[in-house]
Design an enzyme around this catalytic site. Structure first.
Site, PDB file in Angstrom:
ATOM      1  N   GLU A  30      -6.965   5.580   7.088  1.00  0.00           N
ATOM      2  CA  GLU A  30      -6.375   5.901   5.534  1.00  0.00           C
ATOM      3  C   GLU A  30      -7.092   5.211   4.513  1.00  0.00           C
ATOM      4  O   GLU A  30      -7.813   4.206   4.764  1.00  0.00           O
ATOM      5  CB  GLU A  30      -4.939   5.044   5.668  1.00  0.00           C
ATOM      6  CG  GLU A  30      -4.282   5.083   4.333  1.00  0.00           C
ATOM      7  CD  GLU A  30      -2.871   4.571   4.387  1.00  0.00           C
ATOM      8  OE1 GLU A  30      -2.634   3.775   5.167  1.00  0.00           O
ATOM      9  OE2 GLU A  30      -1.977   4.895   3.321  1.00  0.00           O
ATOM     10  N   CYS A 221       0.945   5.575   3.922  1.00  0.00           N
ATOM     11  CA  CYS A 221       1.512   5.717   2.721  1.00  0.00           C
ATOM     12  C   CYS A 221       0.999   6.777   1.798  1.00  0.00           C
ATOM     13  O   CYS A 221       1.585   7.271   0.835  1.00  0.00           O
ATOM     14  CB  CYS A 221       1.900   4.389   2.111  1.00  0.00           C
ATOM     15  SG  CYS A 221       2.871   3.408   3.110  1.00  0.00           S
ATOM     16  N   ASN A 355       5.225  10.806   7.035  1.00  0.00           N
ATOM     17  CA  ASN A 355       4.576   9.544   7.800  1.00  0.00           C
ATOM     18  C   ASN A 355       5.481   8.536   8.215  1.00  0.00           C
ATOM     19  O   ASN A 355       5.773   8.752   9.479  1.00  0.00           O
ATOM     20  CB  ASN A 355       3.728   8.915   6.724  1.00  0.00           C
ATOM     21  CG  ASN A 355       3.231   7.444   7.037  1.00  0.00           C
ATOM     22  OD1 ASN A 355       2.562   7.229   8.240  1.00  0.00           O
ATOM     23  ND2 ASN A 355       3.306   6.456   6.176  1.00  0.00           N
ATOM     24  N   GLU A 356       5.961   7.866   7.368  1.00  0.00           N
ATOM     25  CA  GLU A 356       6.895   6.708   8.038  1.00  0.00           C
ATOM     26  C   GLU A 356       8.175   6.810   7.352  1.00  0.00           C
ATOM     27  O   GLU A 356       8.576   6.181   6.464  1.00  0.00           O
ATOM     28  CB  GLU A 356       6.302   5.283   7.683  1.00  0.00           C
ATOM     29  CG  GLU A 356       6.575   4.070   8.415  1.00  0.00           C
ATOM     30  CD  GLU A 356       5.859   2.636   8.150  1.00  0.00           C
ATOM     31  OE1 GLU A 356       4.991   2.281   8.790  1.00  0.00           O
ATOM     32  OE2 GLU A 356       6.087   2.449   6.959  1.00  0.00           O
TER      33      GLU A 356
HETATM   34  O1  AHR Z   1      -1.359   0.890   7.522  1.00  0.00           O
HETATM   35  C1  AHR Z   1      -0.793   0.228   6.287  1.00  0.00           C
HETATM   36  C2  AHR Z   1       0.435   1.016   6.186  1.00  0.00           C
HETATM   37  O2  AHR Z   1       1.640   0.707   6.927  1.00  0.00           O
HETATM   38  C3  AHR Z   1       0.490   2.581   6.139  1.00  0.00           C
HETATM   39  O3  AHR Z   1       0.008   3.228   5.079  1.00  0.00           O
HETATM   40  C4  AHR Z   1       1.705   2.858   6.346  1.00  0.00           C
HETATM   41  O4  AHR Z   1       2.330   4.028   7.234  1.00  0.00           O
HETATM   42  C5  AHR Z   1       2.500   1.652   6.914  1.00  0.00           C
HETATM   43  O5  AHR Z   1       3.416   1.082   6.013  1.00  0.00           O
END
Ligand code: AHR
Length: 634
Positions: A30, A221, A355-356
């Site tokens: 990322e 994120c 993603n999350e």
């Molecule tokens: O790895 C850092 C962050 O952690 C990522 O962007 C997110 O997916 C998680 O909250």
């Protein structure tokens, strides 16, 4: 050294168990911690297209410099600078770029300076390009003639006469002017595979050395964006690099105590470059796309997201991405890929949707994506999310939802304490075998100091024995985050730290490396008193067989403060499996509260040695606080 105890362990090679997927140990990339711009992406000039909201951020100007937009060469990056006569023979016009916390150059290395430029009148113009050291001394200087009134790309090679971690780039107008300049760029010529618009060689080498089977990108994120307008938009990240529009990077302001107002995404290392990198490393690419939700930490309520009935453009982005990766060159997006230099497909097999994410808003949207992808690309495996926590309300809601929607894999995230990692070594032993497979998509042990100390690596090594033992259900695992600039990080711990010239492999890196290099092909039962080792007496262990290399491999973490004498008894050997008189041991040991640093990178590194076999029994001492890999050839 503490009291010694002795343990009889049994590895049964008679019936190799579950296959270990080639994707098992991978990487998650990322653009956080200056991981892309200022990191892996080898561009040395910050704000090269003058598109930051403050057009001259990263630049100092002197004399007559004006930011303009009329008649710009790249419509998606409309700003450029005009340099004009300073008005007196002793005055100067020009500008100077500070790089990403400086510009790192190596002695005798060469750097490609390039610029899109035009003369502002009918006469040829001249510029001088200089590298300046931290004491304001120029140490390399070249000239370029801008001979045309039309926009053209000009290049010159600079050779650095010395090593400098924090140089800057200065450009003088040395003719009467005016001259217009856009996309001012400086790259080392020695990038990974020597590619222009390339990646930092030392960092890719560190990644490649991990032997990753999977490469997940671009987040994290940044896939979601603080708002939907600033989500990662892969379509903006492909095509000619000069015309890829700038995007915000949410890590610029996510943590108020780690504020980086100069952190943006140029998309210079976009999806094409990321697919290419996966291919170079022999890793399966796993792109993640936005599911129509902006970051749920930062946005509450349906009004922040795309209504379920209006997801067409987002679903189109996912389908077009599969076409970009795999489509024939006659297709719209396959053609874009081919024009960028890769007519062959990238052979994409996996896609992450969201993603999350959490809450009912996620499955409601995911379902629409699944319908569309299954209808057009039934062979693509879809990865769904189980939310930001490894247990609890959201997690308990999402796993059944993922089963209902029949995703292929569920992405779990856990950034937790050393104790949590040790307690969870048996986490997957009781998982439902009938549902989707597991992707441990983001995990890292966070000690109180938040450093990449040996304790965190040791706890990860212990936990990972549980991933390996459950390889029938755990198909992928990626540590997170991957990269961090020592002068510009937002989040830690991280797998690899770097400055402008060097990088350092953390103890956590070596744990990943040992698992990936000794991945094996199938799981073997490995027990103490007929039970898997999930923390009894401070021991955590798993075993695999590599039927190709003909090796039996044991991974064993001793997290206790005692050395342990162990006897590994190999049972179930077939007659043709001849064990030699020696086995190999790779030991990773360090002081629990110390980390590898740029100036002291070898505090905890793997060390190889041999141990004698006593017939079919390996006798060894597993030192206190150590991770050991035993390799027995047959
Ligand atoms: O790895 C850092 C962050 O952690 C990522 O962007 C997110 O997916 C998680 O909250």
């Amino acid at each position: 050294m503490g009291i010694q105890s002795s343990y009889d362990l049994v590895v049964d090679v008679k019936k190799p168990g579950a296959e270990i997927q080639p994707t098992m140990y991978g990487l998650f990339f990322e653009d956080i911690n200056f991981g892309a711009d200022g990191g892996l992406y080898a561009e040395l000039v910050k704000n090269r297209s003058f598109e930051f909201p403050q057009s001259l951020m990263g630049w100092k100007t002197f004399g007559q410099v004006e930011v303009r937009t009329d008649g710009a060469p790249f419509e998606r990056n409309p700003h450029y600078v005009r340099l004009d006569n300073a008005g007196h023979g002793h005055k100067h016009t020009g500008l100077e770029n500070e790089g990403f916390r400086g510009i790192g150059v190596k002695k005798e290395a060469t750097y490609r300076f390039s610029v899109w430029a035009r003369s502002g009148n009918a006469t040829a113009q001249k510029i001088r390009i200089e590298l300046i050291d931290g004491d304001n001394n120029p140490f390399e200087r070249k000239e370029l003639t801008i001979g045309s009134g039309e926009w053209k790309k000009y290049e010159v090679i600079l050779t650095s006469s010395k090593e400098e971690a924090k140089a800057s780039l200065r450009i003088f107008l040395i003719s009467g002017g005016p001259v217009d300049m856009e996309h001012i760029s400086l790259f080392p010529t020695d990038t990974w595979k020597g590619r222009e618009n390339g990646l930092r060689r030392d960092l890719v080498e560190a990644l490649n050395e991990l032997n990753p089977g999977l490469f997940r990108f671009p987040g994290g994120c940044i896939v979601e964006g603080t708002d939907l307008e600033t989500r990662y938009n892969w379509k903006n990240s492909v095509g000619p690099v000069e015309n890829r529009p700038l995007n915000e990077n949410r890590w610029h302001y996510t943590f108020a105590h780690r504020f980086f107002p100069d952190y943006f995404q140029t998309y210079g290392m976009g999806f094409y470059e990321l697919f290419l990198l996966s291919e170079d490393m022999g890793a399966e690419p796993l792109p993640v796309v936005n599911v129509g939700l902006s970051c749920q930490y930062q946005n509450e309520g349906e009004h922040c997201h795309v209504p379920v009935g209006e997801l067409q453009d987002y679903i189109r982005d996912a389908l077009d991405l599969i076409e970009f990766a795999n489509g024939a060159i006659s297709t719209t997006w396959g053609k874009v890929r081919a024009e960028m230099g890769h007519p062959e497909p990238f052979n994409l097999k996996f896609i992450g949707i969201g993603n999350e994410q959490w809450g009912a808003e996620y499955p409601a949207r995911l379902e629409k994506f699944i319908e569309a992808i299954r209808a057009q690309y039934p062979e693509i495996k879809i990865i769904g999310s189980s939310g930001p926590q490894a247990e609890g309300k959201d997690f308990d809601y999402l796993w059944p939802e993922m089963k209902r929607l029949k995703v292929d894999l569920v992405d779990e995230h856990y950034y937790r304490s050393p104790e949590w990692f040790l307690n969870q070594a048996a986490r997957y032993d009781s998982y439902d075998r009938k549902g989707p497979k597991v992707f441990a998509g983001e995990y890292a042990c966070h000690p109180q100091s938040r450093e990449n100390n040996f304790e965190s690596a040791l706890c990860e090594s212990a936990f990972m024995t549980g991933l390996e033992r459950n390889a029938d259900i755990v198909h992928m695992a990626t540590y997170a985050p991957l990269l961090a600039h020592v002068d510009a990080w937002q989040w830690r711990p991280d797998l690899i730290w770097f400055d402008n010239l060097r990088c350092v492999r953390t103890p956590n890196y070596y744990v990943q490396k040992l698992y990936a290099h000794y991945r094996g092909t199938n799981v073997l039962p490995f027990t103490l008193n007929k039970k898997p080792l999930t923390g009894q007496e401070g021991l955590y262990a798993s075993a695999v067989i590599d039927t190709d290399k003909q090796e039996i491999i044991i991974k064993l973490s001793n997290v206790s403060n005692e050395d342990k004498d162990i006897r590994i008894n190999i049972e179930g050997l077939q007659r043709k499996m001849k064990i030699g008189s020696e086995a190999q041991v790779v030991l990773l040991k360090g002081e629990v509260d110390r980390e590898n640093r740029l100036d002291n990178p070898d505090v905890a590194v793997p060390v190889k040695s041999v141990v004698r076999m006593n017939g079919t029994v390996l006798e060894a001492t597993a030192e206190s606080q150590s991770f050991n890999v035993y390799v027995i050839s047959y």
